[in-house]
Design a protein around this motif. Structure first.
Motif, mmCIF file in Angstrom:
data_model
loop_
_atom_site.group_PDB
_atom_site.id
_atom_site.type_symbol
_atom_site.label_atom_id
_atom_site.label_comp_id
_atom_site.label_asym_id
_atom_site.label_seq_id
_atom_site.Cartn_x
_atom_site.Cartn_y
_atom_site.Cartn_z
ATOM 1 N N ILE A 35 21.703 58.120 46.524
ATOM 2 C CA ILE A 35 21.090 57.081 47.364
ATOM 3 C C ILE A 35 22.162 56.287 48.106
ATOM 4 O O ILE A 35 21.995 55.926 49.281
ATOM 5 C CB ILE A 35 20.221 56.151 46.491
ATOM 6 C CG1 ILE A 35 18.954 56.889 46.047
ATOM 7 C CG2 ILE A 35 19.839 54.873 47.244
ATOM 8 C CD1 ILE A 35 18.122 56.130 45.032
ATOM 9 N N ASP B 78 14.769 57.809 59.685
ATOM 10 C CA ASP B 78 13.623 58.077 58.821
ATOM 11 C C ASP B 78 13.876 59.264 57.901
ATOM 12 O O ASP B 78 13.410 59.277 56.750
ATOM 13 C CB ASP B 78 12.377 58.344 59.668
ATOM 14 C CG ASP B 78 11.710 57.045 60.098
ATOM 15 O OD1 ASP B 78 12.096 55.987 59.570
ATOM 16 O OD2 ASP B 78 10.817 57.098 60.960
ATOM 17 N N ARG C 81 15.931 57.861 55.254
ATOM 18 C CA ARG C 81 15.134 56.930 54.454
ATOM 19 C C ARG C 81 14.120 57.675 53.586
ATOM 20 O O ARG C 81 13.882 57.308 52.429
ATOM 21 C CB ARG C 81 14.417 55.939 55.369
ATOM 22 C CG ARG C 81 13.631 54.889 54.603
ATOM 23 C CD ARG C 81 13.273 53.706 55.468
ATOM 24 N NE ARG C 81 12.803 54.101 56.787
ATOM 25 C CZ ARG C 81 12.452 53.235 57.739
ATOM 26 N NH1 ARG C 81 12.520 51.959 57.498
ATOM 27 N NH2 ARG C 81 12.056 53.662 58.913
ATOM 28 N N ASN C 82 13.515 58.734 54.154
ATOM 29 C CA ASN C 82 12.565 59.527 53.383
ATOM 30 C C ASN C 82 13.238 60.177 52.184
ATOM 31 O O ASN C 82 12.675 60.214 51.077
ATOM 32 C CB ASN C 82 11.921 60.595 54.263
ATOM 33 C CG ASN C 82 10.942 60.006 55.262
ATOM 34 O OD1 ASN C 82 10.427 58.911 55.050
ATOM 35 N ND2 ASN C 82 10.685 60.718 56.337
ATOM 36 N N VAL D 78 15.882 59.074 50.699
ATOM 37 C CA VAL D 78 16.193 57.994 49.755
ATOM 38 C C VAL D 78 14.941 57.614 48.967
ATOM 39 O O VAL D 78 14.992 57.419 47.741
ATOM 40 C CB VAL D 78 16.758 56.769 50.505
ATOM 41 C CG1 VAL D 78 16.845 55.558 49.572
ATOM 42 C CG2 VAL D 78 18.141 57.087 51.073
ATOM 43 N N GLU D 79 13.798 57.520 49.673
ATOM 44 C CA GLU D 79 12.535 57.163 49.005
ATOM 45 C C GLU D 79 12.133 58.214 47.979
ATOM 46 O O GLU D 79 11.639 57.889 46.898
ATOM 47 C CB GLU D 79 11.420 56.986 50.045
ATOM 48 C CG GLU D 79 11.529 55.726 50.879
ATOM 49 C CD GLU D 79 11.464 54.469 50.032
ATOM 50 O OE1 GLU D 79 10.657 54.431 49.082
ATOM 51 O OE2 GLU D 79 12.234 53.536 50.309
ATOM 52 N N LYS E 280 14.207 57.623 45.009
ATOM 53 C CA LYS E 280 13.771 56.422 44.283
ATOM 54 C C LYS E 280 12.515 56.707 43.456
ATOM 55 O O LYS E 280 12.392 56.252 42.322
ATOM 56 C CB LYS E 280 13.514 55.279 45.269
ATOM 57 C CG LYS E 280 14.787 54.667 45.839
ATOM 58 C CD LYS E 280 14.464 53.519 46.775
ATOM 59 C CE LYS E 280 15.742 52.870 47.297
ATOM 60 N NZ LYS E 280 15.459 51.748 48.234
ATOM 61 N N LYS E 281 11.586 57.459 44.060
ATOM 62 C CA LYS E 281 10.370 57.828 43.323
ATOM 63 C C LYS E 281 10.708 58.708 42.125
ATOM 64 O O LYS E 281 10.115 58.573 41.045
ATOM 65 C CB LYS E 281 9.396 58.546 44.248
ATOM 66 C CG LYS E 281 8.749 57.620 45.285
ATOM 67 C CD LYS E 281 7.802 58.378 46.187
ATOM 68 C CE LYS E 281 7.173 57.444 47.220
ATOM 69 N NZ LYS E 281 6.275 58.190 48.146
#
Length: 446
Positions: free
Chosen positions: A137, A322, A325-326, A328-329, A332-333
């Motif tokens: 991340i 994006d 960011r996607n 990274v998301e 994170k999930k």
């Protein structure tokens, strides 16, 4: 000749090639056992009668005699190996079952400890994965290609720079097109003001609304037309093909024509301010020779192109941003999911640890029972029911002597007998042969 001697004689007279022991009928064995028991009862009865005669039926002496009787009974039981074997058989079987149970518990413990190690290893692996995801991340925006993310490095910074530039350019276009459209279509030029003041009016928006709803709406909304055209330029540029290129060309032509119309109308009004009778009518040929005409066009059209390019750049960088960011998301999930998994694994770990603790306690308890059973097996089992039977025969013999031989009054004799019975009951309590535990055994390791 006794039966045993006869049997020996018979054995010696049998052929050597087929030695066989004569089988004793079961009825005979039962009769022998009954006769032995009756003989033993009689022996205790006679011993009680004899000892009572020696002590004149004294109940205090009876207590000492009963202790001796118990010791004698104990020694007799110890010598009866076959009977001891039968009495200990249930304990031996229980001991074997307990030992088998211990083996099963040890296997269960080993299995659970292996499960414990696997759960601990699994938790470590999940924690390691979480650490790796956290590192990704942090590193992903700087090195997206390292993680197979097709995004431009530094997209976030470029996006914010482009957005910062886009905002003032957008405000400029709003100001320019509101002012020029009002000047071109609704405003009457004043010859006493400068050209710039006639073209760009700071109060164009408020004046347009004061002139009417239609004028105000037209002047307010016309900048959005140009912004919409700029957005279409970006959309058509997404898919690079011949049709979209033609559409892009048409959009630029339309925008340029509209800017030409604005510039022509403004320049026409400026031209009419200085018009004389000899001045020719204003047309495109004259307009093309005017600096203000081209200035108005380029002040709108060129800035509009710049806005479209910056907007396209911002959108592309936003798309790149994006992607990162996607990713990274997603990580994170995954971290949230893995954290929940660790909680579940730790709960399972606690359950397994508790189960191992219970198994260990059960093993210790079972081993204690095995040792207890071994002490029973190594010791002498005294069947209290049998002792009570023979002790009662002894006391009966004792009381028989009192009743037959001691010459005292009936009351004194009855008191003496009751004292003897009380002593007998006390003895039974001491050796654990009371009525409540008639079926229990007394164990004495000698």
């Amino acid at each position: 000749m006794t039966p045993n001697i006869k049997n020996l004689f018979k054995l010696k007279s049998l052929p050597v090639i087929a030695p066989e022991e004569p089988e004793v009928p079961e009825e005979k064995q039962e009769q022998d056992a009954e006769s032995a028991e009756e003989s033993r009862k009689r022996t205790y009865h006679e011993a009680g009668y004899r000892d009572s005669a020696r002590t004149f039926g004294n109940h205090s002496t009876l207590s000492i005699c009963l202790d001796a009787v118990y010791s004698k009974f104990q020694n007799e039981e110890k010598e009866m190996e076959e009977k001891q074997g039968k009495l200990k058989e249930s304990y031996i079987n229980e001991q074997k079952n307990r030992e088998t149970e211990i083996k099963a518990l040890n296997v269960s413990q080993d299995t659970k400890e292996e499960q414990l190690r696997k759960k601990e290893d699994e938790i470590k692996e999940v924690q390691k994965t979480i650490e790796t995801l956290n590192e990704e991340i942090i590193d992903l925006p700087r090195n997206p290609e390292k993680y197979n993310v097709k995004a431009t490095r530094g997209a976030s910074a470029k996006f914010w720079i482009g957005l910062i530039l886009l905002i003032p350019i957008t405000l400029y276009l709003f100001t320019f097109y509101i002012s020029t459209s009002y000047s071109a279509f609704f405003r009457d030029f004043d010859p006493n003001t400068t050209i710039i003041q006639n073209v760009l009016d700071a109060r164009a928006l408020s004046k347009a609304w004061n002139d009417g709803l239609l004028e105000g709406a037209f002047v307010t909304l016309i900048p959005f037309v140009f912004l919409g055209l700029g957005f279409l330029i970006h959309m058509f540029g997404e898919n690079k093909n011949r049709t979209n290129y033609i559409k892009l060309g048409l959009l630029f032509v339309v925008t340029f024509v509209f800017d030409v119309i604005l510039a022509y109308e403004i320049e026409s009004k400026l031209y009419d301010l200085n018009k004389t009778f000899q001045t020719p009518p204003f047309d495109l040929k004259i307009a093309f020779t005017k600096n203000q005409f081209w200035g108005i066009i380029f002040a709108g059209f060129i800035v509009y192109i710049i806005w479209g390019l910056v907007f396209d750049f911002v959108m592309k960088e936003h798309r790149e941003r994006d992607k990162i960011r996607n990713e990274v998301e997603i990580r994170k999930k995954n971290i949230v999911f893995l954290t929940e998994k660790i909680s579940i694994l730790r709960k399972e770990l606690e359950e397994i640890t508790a189960a191992i603790s219970n198994v260990k306690e059960l093993v210790i308890k079972t081993k204690g029972r095995v040792e207890e059973l071994q002490n029973i097996i190594d010791g002498v089992i005294i069947p209290t029911k049998d002792y009570k039977l023979y002790a009662s025969e002894y006391v009966q013999g004792w009381i028989t002597y009192i009743g037959e031989k001691i010459a005292v009054s009936k009351t004194e004799k009855q008191s003496l007998i009751e004292s003897c019975i009380e002593t007998y009951n006390t003895n039974l309590d001491l050796v654990g042969a009371n009525e409540k535990s008639q079926n229990s055994v007394y164990i004495s390791a000698l």
